[in-house]
Design a protein around this motif. Structure first.
Motif, PDB file in Angstrom:
ATOM      1  N   HIS A   1       2.491   2.084  -7.438  1.00 12.71           N
ATOM      2  CA  HIS A   1       1.825   1.345  -8.088  1.00 12.71           C
ATOM      3  C   HIS A   1       1.898   1.480  -9.985  1.00 12.71           C
ATOM      4  O   HIS A   1       1.258   3.234 -10.165  1.00 12.71           O
TER       5      HIS A   1
ATOM      6  N   SER B   1       0.852  -1.418   0.042  1.00 15.19           N
ATOM      7  CA  SER B   1      -0.125   0.129   0.435  1.00 15.19           C
ATOM      8  C   SER B   1       0.744   1.361   0.007  1.00 15.19           C
ATOM      9  O   SER B   1       0.471   2.419  -0.345  1.00 15.19           O
TER      10      SER B   1
ATOM     11  N   THR C   1      -2.472  -2.474 -10.599  1.00 15.85           N
ATOM     12  CA  THR C   1      -2.532  -1.157  -9.856  1.00 15.85           C
ATOM     13  C   THR C   1      -4.441  -1.108  -9.068  1.00 15.85           C
ATOM     14  O   THR C   1      -4.318  -1.971  -9.036  1.00 15.85           O
ATOM     15  N   TRP C   2      -4.385   0.025  -8.442  1.00 13.70           N
ATOM     16  CA  TRP C   2      -5.108   0.347  -7.833  1.00 13.70           C
ATOM     17  C   TRP C   2      -5.766   1.687  -7.371  1.00 13.70           C
ATOM     18  O   TRP C   2      -4.961   2.857  -8.510  1.00 13.70           O
TER      19      TRP C   2
ATOM     20  N   ARG D   1      -7.750  -5.388   0.473  1.00 13.08           N
ATOM     21  CA  ARG D   1      -7.300  -3.955   1.003  1.00 13.08           C
ATOM     22  C   ARG D   1      -7.173  -3.401  -0.019  1.00 13.08           C
ATOM     23  O   ARG D   1      -7.014  -1.488  -0.079  1.00 13.08           O
ATOM     24  N   PHE D   2      -7.719  -3.955  -1.177  1.00 10.87           N
ATOM     25  CA  PHE D   2      -7.278  -3.062  -2.747  1.00 10.87           C
ATOM     26  C   PHE D   2      -8.435  -3.047  -3.519  1.00 10.87           C
ATOM     27  O   PHE D   2      -8.650  -4.043  -4.463  1.00 10.87           O
TER      28      PHE D   2
ATOM     29  N   LEU E   1      -8.414  -2.890  -7.183  1.00  5.74           N
ATOM     30  CA  LEU E   1      -7.733  -4.539  -7.704  1.00  5.74           C
ATOM     31  C   LEU E   1      -8.099  -4.352  -8.782  1.00  5.74           C
ATOM     32  O   LEU E   1      -8.797  -4.598  -9.503  1.00  5.74           O
TER      33      LEU E   1
END
Length: 398
Positions: free
Chosen positions: A133, A129, A397-398, A367-368, A371
């Motif tokens: 990215h 995090s 990526t996110w 968490r993402f 994503l």
């Protein structure tokens, strides 16, 4: 072995679509076991129907001993007696050694490792995090999880996990019998020999030390066999799990509705993981045997000394067992898949691998939530030529 040379198919077989097993497997499932030509020019029988593969995996006439004449050498590991511990042994020696390690890898053990793996995954996600990215999930997430998990279970220092990653990857990506594979094998075995000796001198609270106290100290297990056992646990539990995590993430990125369904609860998660294991069947080219005596496979006679290949992806995509098998469907009951094998040689690390998937996949997508692939799917490079199917990179990526 008799055959019409011009009609023999080459194996391993190419995939026309990286998301599906080779097209030829459907043809092979429609006929009895056939002969194929291996990449070293020798011939072997290929078993592709689900029921035939399942029965063959329990056939005592088929040996896993890679020192026997006719054994199809697929892993780039020299056929040294006992070098791969019970993975390349038949009963009763296989049974004796397997029983020693099972308490360290069974469901109860996997449950006890859960907090450690959860902390490991959370730490990797914290690091991710904070990184710019896109990032490649292989070196930053998929590979460290099994590498560090196994290292901590065995009692290997975290700082040596990178050595394991590099040497294990070298071992499983080299051509069978190559100089590079033999070199990686020798380096890793030398490291593990030193590690086991250190545990024999000063046992701690880890898997190797417990095996030392229970079996080496009593004379039931010699040093060399313990080194081979540790090597087996390390290699078998690293490369396969890392690639399964990677391909599972790819599938869930391409079908985000299933990623969301997976997060609803443990039942949905377990069904998703079983279907991911069935669908990908990543042990694509490493399940092989040799006939120790004359036998029969799917109604076809097989003579002693003839090699046998289990086409796991073909079996797990058998329409007779898994209708519409080419479709990823977490709603189906895929628990009977053969991704971990069957019978006496069922993967002893299966509970550990499933536990790592149960933690890693939902944690990543929680968490993402945004994503996604960084780039085009067409640009992904799949590892077609290795014994374990996977990707060379997974940029996200996110």
């Amino acid at each position: 072995m008799t055959t019409h040379e011009e009609s023999v198919l080459d194996w391993p077989m190419p995939r026309s679509c990286p998301m599906l097993p080779p097209d030829r497997y459907a043809q092979l499932r429609s006929v009895p076991p056939q002969q194929v030509r291996l990449d070293d020019g020798t011939l072997a029988w290929i078993v592709s129907r689900y029921q035939d593969v399942r029965e063959a995996m329990m056939n005592p006439a088929l040996s896993v001993d890679n020192t026997l004449p006719g054994f199809p050498q697929r892993l780039p590991i020299p056929p040294v007696p006992r070098a791969q511990s019970f993975m390349r042994m038949d009963p009763p020696e296989h049974t004796r050694l397997r029983r020693m390690v099972m308490p360290e890898l069974n469901k109860a053990a996997a449950k006890s490792y859960w907090p450690m793996v959860q902390d490991l995954v959370d730490g990797l996600l914290d690091t991710l995090s904070g990184q710019p990215h896109p990032v490649d999930l292989l070196p930053t997430f998929a590979f460290p999880i099994p590498a560090l998990t196994i290292a901590r279970i065995l009692g290997v220092p975290d700082e040596d996990a990178d050595v394991f990653q590099k040497q294990t990857m070298a071992l499983t990506t080299c051509d069978p019998g190559s100089d590079a594979g033999a070199e990686a094998f020798g380096s890793l075995m030398a490291y593990l020999d030193d590690l086991v000796r250190s545990k024999e001198a000063e046992p701690a609270d880890d898997m190797i030390s417990r095996l030392v106290r229970r079996y080496v100290a009593t004379g039931e297990l010699v040093h060399e066999d313990l080194v081979a056992m540790v090597f087996l646990v390390l290699v078998a539990g690293f490369e396969t799990t890392a690639n399964q995590i990677t391909l599972s993430v790819l599938m869930l990125l391409r079908q985000p509705q299933h990623a969301q369904a997976m997060l609803r609860g443990p039942e949905e998660l377990d069904r998703t993981i079983d279907e991911l294991l069935r669908y990908w069947s990543i042990p694509q080219d490493n399940q092989v045997r040799v006939a120790a005596r004359d036998t029969e496979l799917g109604g076809v006679p097989v003579r002693a000394g003839e090699g046998v290949v289990f086409a796991i992806p073909a079996a797990n995509h058998d329409e007779c067992v898994f209708p519409d098998a080419a479709r990823f469907d977490p709603g189906r009951d895929a628990r009977s898949h053969l991704a971990f094998g069957h019978g006496a040689h069922y993967c002893p690390g299966a509970p550990l691998a499933k536990m790592e998937l149960q933690i890693a996949l939902p944690a990543l997508f929680r968490r993402f939530p945004g994503l996604r692939l960084a780039g085009d799917f067409a640009d992904l490079s799949f590892r077609h030529d290795t014994v374990v199917y996977g990707l060379d990179a997974l940029p996200v990526t996110w």
